[in-house]
Design a protein around this motif. Structure first.
Motif, mmCIF file in Angstrom:
data_model
loop_
_atom_site.group_PDB
_atom_site.id
_atom_site.type_symbol
_atom_site.label_atom_id
_atom_site.label_comp_id
_atom_site.label_asym_id
_atom_site.label_seq_id
_atom_site.Cartn_x
_atom_site.Cartn_y
_atom_site.Cartn_z
ATOM 1 N N GLN A 13 59.388 21.081 64.473
ATOM 2 C CA GLN A 13 60.894 20.935 64.036
ATOM 3 C C GLN A 13 61.447 19.828 64.787
ATOM 4 O O GLN A 13 61.330 19.823 66.066
ATOM 5 C CB GLN A 13 61.645 22.089 64.134
ATOM 6 C CG GLN A 13 61.130 23.154 63.034
ATOM 7 C CD GLN A 13 61.629 22.805 61.639
ATOM 8 O OE1 GLN A 13 62.640 22.245 61.602
ATOM 9 N NE2 GLN A 13 60.906 22.999 60.609
ATOM 10 N N THR A 32 61.031 18.496 59.290
ATOM 11 C CA THR A 32 59.725 19.304 59.559
ATOM 12 C C THR A 32 58.474 18.226 59.432
ATOM 13 O O THR A 32 58.582 17.492 58.588
ATOM 14 C CB THR A 32 59.647 20.383 58.890
ATOM 15 O OG1 THR A 32 60.549 21.411 58.635
ATOM 16 C CG2 THR A 32 58.115 21.118 59.079
ATOM 17 N N VAL A 35 59.646 28.218 64.804
ATOM 18 C CA VAL A 35 58.510 27.335 64.113
ATOM 19 C C VAL A 35 57.584 28.595 63.876
ATOM 20 O O VAL A 35 57.036 29.351 64.678
ATOM 21 C CB VAL A 35 57.909 26.334 64.793
ATOM 22 C CG1 VAL A 35 56.689 25.907 64.072
ATOM 23 C CG2 VAL A 35 59.048 25.142 64.879
#
Length: 324
Positions: free
Chosen positions: A253, A304, A190
């Protein structure tokens, strides 16, 4: 054995050594924006020091005992076990890890503390108090570390448990799920951009499954554990404007689209508890924005999710979502 004031001061100094002022300042700002901060982290560290009566310091390799009131036998045994773990596996490896990788540090500390608790019979403290106190108690990971240590010992005896002390869990997901630990499953990457318009990223750190679970549980979200189980990777950051305003941004995520959708549903409950009186409004392309003491914004796209709290939260959250 130290008198009460000397013991408290020694423990507080050790706590500040592992959790330096710069990091405390960052977390204070982040926790405030996440709705957790009715009191300062310094006060919380102080109360933790006064609550303790025995503690092993890996940096000094000394066992500290409070003279009065004296520590219970189980607590002393717990710290002696931590000393034995240090002797065999070198706990100085954990020193400084909190600054580099929050999630990894929590996982490493939790398996050490859990191993000691399994031997001594010490249990986690009740989860109560303010949202910050509940969050920090849940973040201690003692229950999760003890559970993993117990499972490993059951499956493979002392050698299996020793493997977790030699190669600490790399994430709190590995700490919470023995299959993830045995597979050494890594977190999904991320990234937070260094700039969003005039806003500059001043600090960021990993935000793991235990963080997600603890944040939601601290505000009484009933699906906290189930939602957090879908975690795949995460990062939280603090953006600063040219005028010094700050906004927290959390990007996660998820393992599946369904997991991300569960987070979307949980956020509504979390915002309602963390920001009482917040007024919801539509703010495409995000799912929802709220106005309270400051603005809050949340959105999900595929696997996401983004959440932002503070001035220009909708702009920052939309920019984060657009980069997926």
């Amino acid at each position: 054995m130290l008198a009460g004031p000397r013991y408290d001061a020694a423990l507080l100094r050790a706590g500040y050594r592992e959790y330096p002022r710069s990091l405390r300042s960052i977390d204070t700002a982040l926790y405030t924006r996440l709705g957790l901060m009715p009191r300062s982290l310094q006060a919380q560290l102080g109360s933790d020091a006064r609550a303790s009566r025995a503690w092993y310091d890996p940096a000094a390799r000394r066992l500290l005992l409070r003279r009065t009131p004296t520590a219970q036998r189980a607590r002393v045994v717990n710290e002696l076990v931590r000393a034995l773990v240090d002797q065999n596996f070198n706990l100085r490896r954990i020193a400084g890890l909190r600054v580099r990788d929050r999630d990894r540090a929590l996982a490493a500390k939790s398996i050490v503390d859990g191993t000691a608790a399994l031997a001594s019979g010490v249990s986690a403290s009740p989860v109560r108090g303010t949202p910050l106190e509940r969050f920090l108690e849940l973040e201690s990971g003692l229950g999760a570390g003890k559970a993993l240590a117990k499972e490993l010992r059951y499956l493979g005896g002392s050698r299996a448990l020793a493997s977790a002390l030699q190669l600490f869990p790399q994430t709190t997901e590995q700490l919470l799920h023995i299959d993830k630990f045995l597979e050494r499953e890594r977190a999904l990457p991320v990234r937070l951009p260094t700039r969003i318009g005039d806003w500059k990223l001043s600090a960021s750190e990993t935000f793991g499954e235990l963080d997600v679970r603890s944040l939601l549980r601290a505000f009484g979200v009933p699906t906290a554990v189930a939602v957090a189980e879908g975690w795949g990777g995460g990062r939280v950051g603090l953006y600063v404007s040219p005028t010094g305003q700050t906004t927290a941004a959390l990007a996660l995520q998820w393992d599946t689209i369904d997991d991300a959708a569960e987070w979307r549903d949980a956020v509504t409950r979390y915002v309602g508890a963390a920001f009482p009186g917040a007024t919801a409004r539509d703010c495409p392309p995000l799912d929802r924005c709220w106005s309270s003491t400051w603005d809050v914004a949340s959105g999900v796209l595929g696997r996401t999710s983004v959440f932002a709290s503070g001035p220009a939260s909708d702009t920052i959250a939309a920019a984060l979502l657009a980069q997926t």
